[in-house]
Design an enzyme around this catalytic site. Sequence first.
Site, PDB file in Angstrom:
ATOM      1  CD  GLU A  18      62.697 101.208 146.874  1.00  0.00           C
ATOM      2  OE1 GLU A  18      61.792 100.926 147.635  1.00  0.00           O
ATOM      3  OE2 GLU A  18      62.530 100.902 145.651  1.00  0.00           O
ATOM      4  CB  SER A  19      63.596 103.310 152.912  1.00  0.00           C
ATOM      5  OG  SER A  19      65.049 103.498 153.249  1.00  0.00           O
TER       6      SER A  19
END
Length: 365
Positions: A167-168
């Site tokens: 995701e990040s």
Amino acid sequence: MAAGNGQESTSVKNCKFIALLAAVPFILSAQETNSPVILSDSEESEFVSLFEKVELEELPPADEYYIDDSPLNQILKLFDEEDYEKQKRFLEEKQKKVIKKAGGIEIPNQSYAQNIIHDYIARYMTNFGKQNLYKILDDGELYRLHVREELKKRDMPAILEYLPVVESEYKATAKSRSGARGLWQFMENSMSPFMKKNEWFDERLDPWKSTDAALKKLQDNYRVLKDWPLAIGAYNCGLGAMSRAVKKAKVKTFWYLAEHKLIPEETINYVPKLLAITEVAENGEEYRVTLPEPNESLHLVDFDYITTKEKISLSCLENELRLEEGSITKLNPELLQNTTPPYEYRLRLPANMKSSVELAMRNEK
């Protein structure tokens, strides 16, 4: 604008990175038209020299690029093709071990599922892939331990510890072009009822609050879909979209939906990528990859809290208490203006600092 030496150094490093990414559209355009990328001798020499100088530690912080443009998503896929093919051959020589389970998730012994996971494993076995994965996991140590503890408390699959990698890249301030923010990349329209945002704070940027929200969302997905690969895929494309796809499918599994392209391309790759990262992390020696293991002795939830009722500058508070610059800011990344709101707010503090902060606040008055 004039800058000090430290700022100038950072600027130069960032310019290297930006210059490198500037070549991406040109290369992609050439790939789309099957045209060769033609550079003059001087251009080629300059480009190679520039790329070799961009060390991992010189890459700009998360708030200086969109996560879509991050090293993991751009440079990896553009510059490691030869190494990637080499690692694929290595896996084939091992007869592509059948991966039965990763992070508590069962994986079917079918060519589609096994091949797509092994393709991602080969990427993380490349020199850049494993270096970058190491850096992501090492930098995210503080938050990984918290995620791991929360997963155990909720009896959720261990694979979810690696979801923020996808995701990040485990960056608390990561942002995407679509407007998603934080460790778990929540969109504003998906925050409710889990988190809040106003002019003073954005709870998506708080790794602890957003982890609680993300795990609740994943649990909700699982309660509806009754299957973890589907629930994880729904975290990417949305519970509604995944539920509609399941209703249309003859076989109600993620792998059937993916193989028959009943879900978005991004979601098709989302789950295999996560499984590949988990498989490499759990069996690093087998894949010739060494990854950092979090220090379990760290007590990351040992915070103090204090309730403030007016605007207080975090920088001034750190200075008053002779704390390392950014120490309180780092514990409260949701605060958008480096100050507490002008109303009641629960401020997170380093352990055993509550009484000192209260005294400092009284002295200020």
